[in-house]
Scaffold this active site. Sequence first.
Site, PDB file in Angstrom:
ATOM      1  CG  ASP A 122      -1.840  -1.151   1.254  1.00 30.22           C
ATOM      2  OD1 ASP A 122      -2.218  -1.631   0.181  1.00 30.22           O
ATOM      3  OD2 ASP A 122      -2.168  -1.598   2.348  1.00 30.22           O
TER       4      ASP A 122
ATOM      5  CG  ASP B 238      -8.454  -6.884   7.414  1.00 30.27           C
ATOM      6  OD1 ASP B 238      -7.371  -7.437   7.215  1.00 30.27           O
ATOM      7  OD2 ASP B 238      -9.494  -7.194   6.822  1.00 30.27           O
TER       8      ASP B 238
END
Length: 712
Positions: A425, A649
């Site tokens: 990311d 997450d």
Amino acid sequence: MTTSLRKTYGLAALLSLGLAAVSQGAAAGCTYKITNEWNTGLTGEIIVTNSSTTAVNGWTVGWQYATNRVTSSWNVRLSGTNPYSASDMGWNGSLPPGQSVSFGFQVDKRGGAAEIPSVTGSICSGTVTSSSAPSSIPTTSSSRSSTPILSSSSSSVINNGGQQCNWYGTLYPLCVNTQSGWGWENNKSCISRSTCINVVGGSSSIAPSSSSRSSVIPSSSSVATTSSVAPSSRSSVAPSSSSVATTSSIAPSSRSSVAPSSSSVATTSSSVPSTSSSIAPSSRSSSSVSSVTPGVRLDNPFVDARWYVDPIWSAKAQAETNGSKIAGYSTAVWMDRIGAIAPTDGSYGLRDHLDAALAQNANVIKVVVYDLPNRDCHALASNGELKQTPEGSARYRTEYVDVIAGIFSDPKYASLRIIAIIEPDSLPNLVTNLSTPACQEATDPTHGYVANTRYTLSKLYPITNVYSYVDIGHSGWLGWTDNFGKAVTLIGNAIKGATGGVNSIAGFVSNTSGYTPLYEPFLDSLANGSFGTGGGTQTRQAKFYEWNPHFSEVSFVQAWRTAMIAAGFPSTIGMLVDTSRNGWGGPNRPTAVSTSTVLDTFIDQSRIDRRAHRGNWCNQAGGVGERPQTAPVAGIDAYVWVKPPGESDGAASKELSFDPQDPAKGFDRNCDPTYTNAAGTTTGSMANAPVAGRWFKEGFQVLINNAYPPLN
């Protein structure tokens, strides 16, 4: 007990066992061997030899203890609870004259000494047995004494590449550092770091103190990697087209998706393969040999892989209902902070995982490099410890990258193919999220994402057994034509500026910690076509796809690979796809294409991706996807599990969001199941999820129940 005392005890015990072994007499058809011992248990091996002059097709052996008890076994069908009976598994049942086969097991000594039983069975020439003990107890490179490390052995090859370890019996959970203290996670029997006690089946095991760790490492070449922090929260930004809906979150870590302009055109189309587990040939060479010539990298490092299985994650999975069905698969080790490299709390560090991989006889281990300054710049759930400053950049380089590179370059690890997953990311955020201040800071030409990624690649490139794969988000983030083109240029130029240029990497990795399916079996063939009979509406105009021409990951990564080769990268460049959570099986999986004549209804009834919005990234009700395997389709080096199934997450509420080990992590509303995001949909996140990277029992069960292909 100190480390030195523990080592002294172990050596004395092994010496006494060695004397006992000598007294057993000469070797016959079966050998009982102690391969490792610690204060409460041991690992052993029985070697079955065909000492006759005719071939043996199928064998069974037995043995019995006075006090000791078997707690787990591998590469054998084990029955009985003392006495034990062990039979071949079919694939290891045929023995020509003079040939041998072995299987392994772990033993709880139950307060007694290690026993050397007689092994019985027709192939053992009566009841004669020969036993032996190891000459020393192996220690880890960090000088903490290692405990049960089971020898690694593969049982069956899956899909020409992935391998599955067959475990029988019960694995004890490991003592780990949890959010609430030391112990076996989700087990209240664990009370302290030095005396973690877990009762299983009426017996107890005492975990080592902070100077040692109990490692249950199955004997499989596909057994997997580590636990560590969950990828950060991905976010998605509204597209540039006025006709495209927007969203505020995307796949784990800070991934974002910006929808394209309405003039976007498809870049590729993909055919839908069958759902069988057969592997299509890869366009990359599959003839590479398993050995590696020093200084020469393999085209595809996963060919002939013996995958490392992280014993910490594996034990957690094994302890859950039906978790044994996936506990033998390989997952990645996350180096998500400086302190994760060489922990001082007794948990596994980088060297510990590499040492464990050697002990398993593995040759492939996946390590996630994930600590850039301003990490996860467009989200909050996995923010990192380092800030975008000259000091933060210096620490990243000297205390993090340099240390990791130094460990990787240790000659003792030269036999391992180290797969480095580079900074999930990071670079994709520079394509779509520059309106976010933290991402804007990351554009700094000296200390930003590009500069530090180049530094990382330059440090790893000279280490010829390291294979770097750079993260590229996923199809629901960079798949739009506008995003795709900008990303190819930005990420390609970032890599070209590293010391090795386009040769600095082995390839790219997509869907890291993501939920995007490999294929949409009822929709992929329609991605670039018209909907209905009029021809005026395109299928990708549907609200769920927002003009994105890539409905699934295989389409995206194959198009990405083609674009990168056109941009000057080698034709041998390969792709990885994280399939740990993108299976989308279970009872709600569509079984046929919709017959609706309304576009959005047609898409919603036909798609297997059941998220409310494609940008939803946090703790979704996905399912375990394709198992790790080599060269599944053209251009893809492997399907891999980067995100260990079962790790959260991000926290479902602010109250659950604090992580004492990594306090930089924050609460992201996109992990809150009650939140309505910018796309106008609820997040779809599961309730009660802990902070990113922590074990999420309920989430793990959802992934198991929704696995596709289904778990056997």
